[in-house]
Scaffold this motif. Structure first.
Motif, PDB file in Angstrom:
ATOM      1  N   GLY A 167      30.791  16.634 -42.264  1.00 43.65           N
ATOM      2  CA  GLY A 167      31.557  16.050 -41.050  1.00 43.65           C
ATOM      3  C   GLY A 167      32.010  17.100 -40.026  1.00 43.65           C
ATOM      4  N   ALA A 168      32.863  16.644 -39.122  1.00 40.49           N
ATOM      5  CA  ALA A 168      33.131  17.458 -37.836  1.00 40.49           C
ATOM      6  C   ALA A 168      34.439  18.160 -38.335  1.00 40.49           C
ATOM      7  N   LEU A 169      34.605  19.470 -38.265  1.00 40.00           N
ATOM      8  CA  LEU A 169      35.772  20.066 -38.491  1.00 40.00           C
ATOM      9  C   LEU A 169      36.877  20.099 -37.419  1.00 40.00           C
ATOM     10  N   GLN A 170      38.095  19.895 -38.136  1.00 38.20           N
ATOM     11  CA  GLN A 170      39.326  19.642 -37.002  1.00 38.20           C
ATOM     12  C   GLN A 170      40.311  20.395 -37.347  1.00 38.20           C
ATOM     13  N   ALA A 171      40.991  20.782 -36.579  1.00 35.89           N
ATOM     14  CA  ALA A 171      42.385  21.791 -36.846  1.00 35.89           C
ATOM     15  C   ALA A 171      43.676  20.947 -37.097  1.00 35.89           C
ATOM     16  N   SER A 172      44.465  21.556 -37.943  1.00 38.52           N
ATOM     17  CA  SER A 172      45.503  20.475 -38.427  1.00 38.52           C
ATOM     18  C   SER A 172      46.247  20.194 -37.082  1.00 38.52           C
ATOM     19  N   GLU A 173      46.855  18.917 -37.297  1.00 41.89           N
ATOM     20  CA  GLU A 173      47.752  18.231 -36.332  1.00 41.89           C
ATOM     21  C   GLU A 173      49.117  18.644 -36.392  1.00 41.89           C
ATOM     22  N   THR A 174      49.800  18.546 -35.308  1.00 40.38           N
ATOM     23  CA  THR A 174      51.112  18.936 -35.176  1.00 40.38           C
ATOM     24  C   THR A 174      51.895  17.511 -34.465  1.00 40.38           C
ATOM     25  N   PRO A 175      53.258  17.328 -34.786  1.00 45.29           N
ATOM     26  CA  PRO A 175      53.819  16.290 -34.123  1.00 45.29           C
ATOM     27  C   PRO A 175      53.729  16.457 -32.893  1.00 45.29           C
ATOM     28  N   GLY A 176      53.335  15.565 -31.935  1.00 48.19           N
ATOM     29  CA  GLY A 176      53.350  15.538 -30.506  1.00 48.19           C
ATOM     30  C   GLY A 176      51.922  15.545 -29.911  1.00 48.19           C
ATOM     31  N   ASP A 177      50.750  16.073 -30.982  1.00 46.27           N
ATOM     32  CA  ASP A 177      49.525  16.170 -30.589  1.00 46.27           C
ATOM     33  C   ASP A 177      48.881  14.601 -30.543  1.00 46.27           C
ATOM     34  N   VAL A 231      38.296  17.402 -42.257  1.00 45.53           N
ATOM     35  CA  VAL A 231      37.069  17.015 -41.660  1.00 45.53           C
ATOM     36  C   VAL A 231      36.911  15.536 -41.606  1.00 45.53           C
ATOM     37  N   THR A 232      36.263  14.979 -40.633  1.00 49.02           N
ATOM     38  CA  THR A 232      35.920  13.638 -40.260  1.00 49.02           C
ATOM     39  C   THR A 232      34.620  13.323 -40.438  1.00 49.02           C
ATOM     40  N   LEU A 233      34.400  12.380 -41.438  1.00 52.44           N
ATOM     41  CA  LEU A 233      32.923  12.254 -41.929  1.00 52.44           C
ATOM     42  C   LEU A 233      31.945  11.694 -40.760  1.00 52.44           C
ATOM     43  N   ASP A 234      30.683  12.237 -40.844  1.00 50.42           N
ATOM     44  CA  ASP A 234      29.853  11.532 -39.896  1.00 50.42           C
ATOM     45  C   ASP A 234      29.646  10.247 -39.854  1.00 50.42           C
ATOM     46  N   LYS A 235      29.571   9.858 -41.030  1.00 47.53           N
ATOM     47  CA  LYS A 235      29.524   8.168 -41.054  1.00 47.53           C
ATOM     48  C   LYS A 235      30.744   7.624 -42.014  1.00 47.53           C
ATOM     49  N   GLY A 236      31.251   6.456 -41.540  1.00 44.58           N
ATOM     50  CA  GLY A 236      32.368   5.823 -42.287  1.00 44.58           C
ATOM     51  C   GLY A 236      31.978   5.589 -43.718  1.00 44.58           C
ATOM     52  N   ASP A 237      32.733   5.988 -44.523  1.00 45.01           N
ATOM     53  CA  ASP A 237      32.484   5.567 -46.009  1.00 45.01           C
ATOM     54  C   ASP A 237      32.909   4.184 -46.331  1.00 45.01           C
ATOM     55  N   SER A 238      32.057   3.412 -47.218  1.00 50.17           N
ATOM     56  CA  SER A 238      32.367   2.188 -47.618  1.00 50.17           C
ATOM     57  C   SER A 238      32.580   0.993 -46.473  1.00 50.17           C
ATOM     58  N   GLY A 239      31.920   1.173 -45.678  1.00 47.21           N
ATOM     59  CA  GLY A 239      31.940   0.004 -44.455  1.00 47.21           C
ATOM     60  C   GLY A 239      32.919   0.553 -43.235  1.00 47.21           C
ATOM     61  N   MET A 240      33.633   1.545 -43.584  1.00 46.92           N
ATOM     62  CA  MET A 240      34.602   1.858 -42.620  1.00 46.92           C
ATOM     63  C   MET A 240      33.881   2.640 -41.234  1.00 46.92           C
ATOM     64  N   LYS A 241      34.817   2.611 -40.374  1.00 47.38           N
ATOM     65  CA  LYS A 241      34.210   3.123 -39.041  1.00 47.38           C
ATOM     66  C   LYS A 241      34.514   4.638 -38.900  1.00 47.38           C
ATOM     67  N   ALA A 242      33.347   5.367 -38.641  1.00 50.22           N
ATOM     68  CA  ALA A 242      33.726   6.556 -38.398  1.00 50.22           C
ATOM     69  C   ALA A 242      34.730   7.081 -37.335  1.00 50.22           C
ATOM     70  N   VAL A 243      35.531   8.020 -37.577  1.00 46.01           N
ATOM     71  CA  VAL A 243      36.380   8.676 -36.615  1.00 46.01           C
ATOM     72  C   VAL A 243      35.630   9.960 -35.774  1.00 46.01           C
ATOM     73  N   PRO A 244      35.515   9.751 -34.616  1.00 41.72           N
ATOM     74  CA  PRO A 244      34.774  10.538 -33.939  1.00 41.72           C
ATOM     75  C   PRO A 244      35.662  12.244 -33.677  1.00 41.72           C
ATOM     76  N   ALA A 245      34.907  13.191 -33.590  1.00 40.66           N
ATOM     77  CA  ALA A 245      35.673  14.530 -33.480  1.00 40.66           C
ATOM     78  C   ALA A 245      36.198  14.390 -31.891  1.00 40.66           C
ATOM     79  N   THR A 246      37.679  15.291 -31.886  1.00 39.89           N
ATOM     80  CA  THR A 246      38.231  15.352 -30.748  1.00 39.89           C
ATOM     81  C   THR A 246      38.342  16.704 -30.343  1.00 39.89           C
TER      82      THR A 246
END
Length: 263
Positions: free
Chosen positions: A140-150, A185-200
């Motif tokens: 999946g797409a690699l993402q940086a850690s979030e912080t409050p406010g982002d 990481v957000t998976l390329d395809k949502g697992d178990s019927g869930m919708k995939a979360v696009p990279a930001t």
């Protein structure tokens, strides 16, 4: 008529004006360049996030630490799923819902937060499908850690057990007894019927409040430059009018010892 421009008082005024105008123009141009740089960063990050899906996945270790050049790139990791958490108050499109976040225990001893997908409605553990058992390889797409406010991320306080507000090592390390990667990481395809979360796009690359603050400061500095020019011409005009009136005898004697410029 304009010999007064050679007096010490007007030498000081003129030097100030000659220094102030280039300074204001320079600062305005610098703020404008900062805004243009943020626009370019936003464009590049958006293109990178959208084009990352077509690139071959690389091992997680090759893409760490996450920065502007690696955020959104496709990463792959192998391990076993462990603890699962829900991330409430997340929107996908125009719908409100929550992320299903599962920690992938890797051979490195650290766990990789994996967003397996998104579900609509209020965060409810009963709705979240269980993670696959055994060893799995995620991509999946690699993402940086979030912080409050982002991206609308709120603070951690007040959430029930099994939920986290931010996807970050700082938040998750207090919920699990092992180390967590400072990335997710957000998976390329949502697992178990869930919708995939696009990279930001990564932080500090969007057209956020900081970008428009730079644009606002640009206007302010150019206004300051115009104000300096306006005040110089106003003082010049008042001085000329004062000397003309004095030459015509229209200025009282007690006022003839001082200039209307106030200095």
């Amino acid at each position: 008529m304009y010999r007064f421009l050679l007096t010490p008082r007007w030498w000081g005024i003129n030097v100030f004006v000659l220094l102030a105008i280039p300074f204001c123009v320079f600062m305005g141009s610098w703020q404008l360049s900062r805004f243009e740089a943020r626009v370019q960063d936003h464009r590049s990050a958006t293109e990178q996030a959208s084009s990352g899906a077509s690139e071959p996945a690389r091992p997680l270790a090759e893409l760490l630490p996450v920065d502007k050049s690696t955020s959104g790139r496709r990463a792959t990791a192998t391990g076993r799923y462990g603890e699962q958490f829900l991330v409430p108050d997340r929107e996908l499109g125009d719908k409100h819902g929550f992320y299903v976040l599962t920690l992938l225990r890797t051979d490195s001893g650290k766990a990789l937060p994996v967003v397996r997908g998104w579900l609509p409605g209020q965060a409810d553990p009963a709705k979240a499908p269980a993670a696959p058992s055994g060893e799995v390889t995620v991509t999946g797409a690699l993402q940086a850690s979030e912080t409050p406010g982002d991206n609308g991320v709120t603070a951690q306080g007040g959430l029930p057990s099994g939920q986290t507000a931010a996807i970050s090592a700082a938040s998750l390390v207090n919920l699990v007894p092992y180390r967590v990667y400072d990335a997710w990481v957000t998976l390329d395809k949502g697992d178990s019927g869930m919708k995939a979360v696009p990279a930001t796009a990564p932080d500090d690359t969007g057209l956020d409040l900081k970008a428009f603050q730079n644009l606002g400061y640009t206007g302010e500095w150019f206004v300051f430059a115009g104000f300096v020019v306006f005040m110089w011409f106003r003082l010049l005009r008042r001085e000329v009018e004062f000397l003309r009136d004095a030459a015509l005898g229209l200025v009282p004697d007690e006022e003839s010892v001082s200039s209307p410029s106030g200095v």
